[in-house]
Design an enzyme around this catalytic site. Structure first.
Site, short mmCIF file in Angstrom:
data_model
loop_
_atom_site.label_atom_id
_atom_site.label_comp_id
_atom_site.label_asym_id
_atom_site.label_seq_id
_atom_site.Cartn_x
_atom_site.Cartn_y
_atom_site.Cartn_z
N LYS A 215 0.84 -1.20 0.00
CA LYS A 215 0.00 0.00 0.00
C LYS A 215 0.88 1.25 0.00
O LYS A 215 1.60 1.49 0.96
CB LYS A 215 -0.91 0.05 1.22
N SER A 268 5.64 6.73 10.68
CA SER A 268 5.89 7.39 11.96
C SER A 268 5.98 6.38 13.10
O SER A 268 5.43 5.28 13.03
CB SER A 268 4.76 8.37 12.26
N THR A 269 6.69 6.77 14.16
CA THR A 269 6.80 5.91 15.34
C THR A 269 5.43 5.69 15.97
O THR A 269 5.12 4.59 16.43
CB THR A 269 7.78 6.54 16.36
N GLY A 272 3.75 3.09 13.97
CA GLY A 272 4.53 1.87 14.15
C GLY A 272 4.17 1.15 15.45
O GLY A 272 4.04 -0.08 15.48
N GLU A 289 10.34 0.60 10.17
CA GLU A 289 11.31 1.69 9.96
C GLU A 289 10.57 2.96 10.38
O GLU A 289 9.69 3.42 9.65
CB GLU A 289 11.71 1.80 8.50
#
Lengths: 511, 287
Positions: A215, A268-269, A272, A289
């Site tokens: 995606k 983004s963290t 994530g 990542e």
């Protein structure tokens, strides 16, 4: 005697001798008052962009189940570029079924060498269509054509070329072990390097014998669908690569799909962590990542001019939309004033504007949302009491989302603009006295993706490099990427590596 | 028969190179396989977990900075000390109900496993590190580095061998750790702490807690200063809890599926790699 010489005489050193200086020492980079660059736009007339794009599932373009579409705009003009299918869980399910079928029936049965040859074909076709892809990338995402032409697209091709060669050599990659594919991989990529991130994800997955459902980000889906055309042209078996467009909910449908064996996410963290949590208790492998707040450490013995170029590259490359950006400058006290002065002068020469213009250094901010977020952080910085400086010479276009290169001095380690990822052309500047202090400040965020060290002393590079808790360290350089070079974070910047031999691990089971 | 009364041992915890009791002063009874009480073990709390993590974090800087050669020597020294105390551990395992022959086998294999990992410390970076031929003019290499502080939730099976199989690859790789010892079988873990103490292992590199898992797993896996969790518990709910807690700070989580700790799958360098990060350094080439 000229006035300039007199002035230099005034700046005597402690022992009374004249300070050594070049004749142009106090010349500012004041190009703008001498000349202006004429526009040098890259022609986009041969690029074909359809009004509407479908998902790419099972080897063909397929209308979304709910028949809903969303618009993608060119952030430099705010004009609609194309419409993309909004992926629902039905679409994702269809794509996963196609990927599973292709994995079971075709891809896992294909000899490794033949698998590799398909990937080589893809690499070549990206090279052949490089110009078109670069232009589209700049139109869709706002990045300067110079960067999409010289970095994004050639690197994307290089990643496919590199991993193609691994396909039939995996027995040499894992000593004492045999590598088997994991199966169907769900891959979710960000909007900052659309085609390049696609390459980072798809190339190693295919080389190790997996099939994928990918995606792209909702603001930058176009090159992914051009890539789908390339897969068709390359004769890649149907279902090996599936592309489903959409926003966060489409991504969630991929993460939650029970028949996916591995999730690869770049973003983004914050997201994530949500993904890691939703994978809890499942057997799915995952790599993340995530964000960063990269320290860029300049020691007194560094070459100042080189360092200034490095700082500019570290924070203003791709409008600062780089997870590994050097967004925290740490300067040793002795050279801080001089370096900041030179940096400010250099910032005046940066051209902000039309992404398709070959002279442009800083293009458009990717989306309105991101544009607002950056401006919000600039407000926060001012409220936190930091001193802001923005370049003055470049006037911003009337339309589109543009942001002047921005630096903040007088910041504290605890400031939000120092701790949080802004993802824009905004740099914070702190000073330090000792190497220990530099390391302490550098490591003092939850992130650990990348950092830079500038010094003339090799032993210092390796000492500091060892102490930085981050996955990538650039010494006297910044923002360099290569398919052979593993990339990925420590701490909250992610799990796993992409690129190089290490980038194969996430896509194999070792027996 | 002599009339001498045996001196029983008090089992405490091992934290920061010391042997404190739980700060709660609580204990629980440990039974052997015949349901006879053999000792009282400390029932540690959230505060004990925090203290242990702090000790592990403090020790991390020194231990991760030791040379690979030195770490290898320290691991070898642990093996030497354990070899010297073989009889003590065999007796302890027998006390817990293990057959004599099995106890001897477990202790000897434990010693050998330590030596196996002692030998890896200065080799796995060579096997798993790379020099990367980048297209630009840079010298570029990738080397493994320790993840940091690892929380270990130990197994109830083979209480000595399992705990050594868990600790050895983690500390061989330069990490420090906090171990929640087996709830039903904690004694060999505590005694092993005494071996570590006598083996040049710096204080805080290995910290061993005993108690009820349900009182500690949640805190250990959600602690923000723990970088990774190694879990041997099969229970699905526990695994899910650990995974969810890990996501709060992007911890690395490894669940072991093995019950047979004598199996040689527990001797392999990929277990060291589970708790390593890869650092890639770019250095320009030029004159």
């Amino acid at each position: 005697m000229s006035e300039k010489t007199k002035k230099n005489e005034g700046e005597a050193t402690a022992n009374g001798s004249a300070k050594p200086t070049s004749p142009n020492a106090d010349l500012k980079h004041d190009f703008a008052s001498f000349w202006n660059y004429s526009p040098a736009p890259e022609s986009s007339d041969f690029v074909e962009i359809r009004e509407q794009y479908q998902h790419y599932i099972d080897g063909s373009f397929s209308v979304p189940a709910k028949k809903r579409y969303f618009k993608s705009i060119n952030p430099a003009t705010e004009e609609v570029l194309a419409e993309f299918a909004e992926g629902t869980s039905e679409d994702v399910d269809k794509a996963v079924k196609a990927a599973r079928k292709a994995y079971d029936k075709v891809w896992s049965k294909l000899p490794a060498r033949e698998r590799g040859k398909y990937i080589y074909r893809i690499a070549r076709m990206i090279q052949e269509r490089a110009r078109e892809l670069a232009i589209i990338e700049s139109m869709d995402g706002g990045k300067p054509i110079r960067e999409s032409r010289d970095v994004d697209v050639p690197l994307a091709a290089a990643y496919f070329f590199y991993y193609a060669g691994w396909a039939d050599k995996l027995d040499y990659a894992f000593p004492g072990r045999k590598a088997e594919p994991v199966g169907v991989c769900g891959q979710i990529i960000p909007w900052n390097f659309p085609l390049l991130m696609l390459a980072w994800k798809i190339a190693p997955a295919l080389a190790t014998g997996n099939t994928v459902v990918l995606k792209p980000a909702e603001t930058t889906s176009l090159t992914a669908l051009k890539f789908a055309e390339i897969c068709m042209d390359a004769g890649l078996p149907a279902g090996v690569v599936n592309i489903v467009t959409g926003a966060g909910q489409t991504g969630a449908a991929i993460v939650d799909h029970p028949d996916i064996n591995k999730i690869a996410f770049t973003g983004s963290t914050e997201v994530g962590k949500i993904i890691q949590k939703s994978l809890a208790g499942t057997e799915k492998k995952f790599t993340l990542e995530l964000g960063g707040k990269g320290p860029n450490i300049i020691f007194e013995d560094a070459s100042v001019d080189q360092a200034v170029e490095g700082i500019v590259n570290a924070i203003f490359f791709n409008q600062g939309h780089v997870c590994c950006a050097g967004s925290r400058l740490l300067v040793q006290e002795g050279i801080a004033d001089k370096l900041i002065k030179k940096l400010k002068q250099r910032m005046e020469t940066l051209i902000v504007g039309d992404p398709l213009d070959k002279n442009t250094d800083i293009g458009a901010i990717n989306s309105k949302m991101q544009f607002n977020k950056i401006n919000e952080y600039i407000e926060i910085g001012i409220k936190e009491g930091a001193t802001i400086h923005q370049s003055n010479s470049s006037s911003l276009p009337d339309k589109g989302y543009f942001c002047k290169p921005t630096i903040f001095t007088g910041v504290a380690q605890s400031n939000r603009i120092v701790q949080e990822e802004i993802f824009g052309p905004v740099l914070t500047i702190q000073t330090f006295r000792t190497p220990e202090e530099a390391v302490e400040k550098a490591n003092n965020t939850p992130y650990g993706l990348a950092g830079g060290i500038w010094t003339d002393k090799g032993s210092k590079i390796f000492k500091i490099s060892q102490k930085l808790r981050s996955g990538v360290v650039w010494a006297n350089t910044f923002n360099k990427f290569d398919p052979t070079s593993p990339f990925g974070g420590y701490k909250e910047s992610g799990v796993g590596r992409e690129g190089g031999l290490h980038g194969l691990y996430p896509y194999v089971k070792l027996k | 028969m002599s009339d001498r009364i045996d001196v029983l041992k008090t089992y405490k915890t091992y934290v920061g190179g010391k042997f404190p009791r739980s700060e709660s002063d609580r204990t629980y009874k440990v039974n052997n396989s015949n349901d006879k009480v053999v000792a009282n073990a400390c029932r540690c709390t959230r505060k004990d977990v925090r203290d242990a993590v702090l000790a592990a974090r403090t020790a991390s800087k020194d231990w991760s900075g030791r040379s690979a050669y030195n770490r290898g020597q320290v691991l070898y020294r642990i093996a030497e000390m354990l070899e010297g105390r073989k009889d003590q551990f065999i007796r302890e395992l027998e006390l817990l109900g293990m057959k004599s022959k099995e106890a001897v086998y477990e202790v000897e294999l434990s010693v050998d496993r330590l030596i196996y990992y002692a030998g890896w410390t200065d080799k796995y970076p060579q096997v798993f590190g790379t020099v990367n031929p980048v297209a630009s003019s840079h010298f570029n290499f990738s080397a493994p580095e320790p993840t940091g502080v690892v929380g270990i939730i130990a197994s109830d099976e083979d209480p000595l061998l399992s705990i050594i199989s868990l600790i050895a690859p983690v500390i061989a790789g330069g990490n420090t750790c906090v171990i929640l010892a087996s709830e039903s079988n904690p004694l060999p873990a505590v005694s092993f702490g005494e071996v570590l103490h006598a083996s040049d292992v710096p204080a805080g590199v290995v910290n061993i807690l005993t108690g009820y898992r349900e009182e500690m797993v949640d805190h250990l896996s959600s602690h923000m200063d723990v970088n990774a969790v190694l879990n041997t518990i099969f229970d699905k709910e526990t695994r899910k809890l650990i995974d969810e807690n890990a996501s709060i700070s992007v911890k690395r989580v490894v669940h072991y599926d093995s019950k047979n700790w004598a199996d040689d799958t527990h001797e392999n360098p990929y277990l060291i790699l589970d708790f390593q990060e890869t650092k890639t350094t770019w250095h320009p080439v030029g004159v």
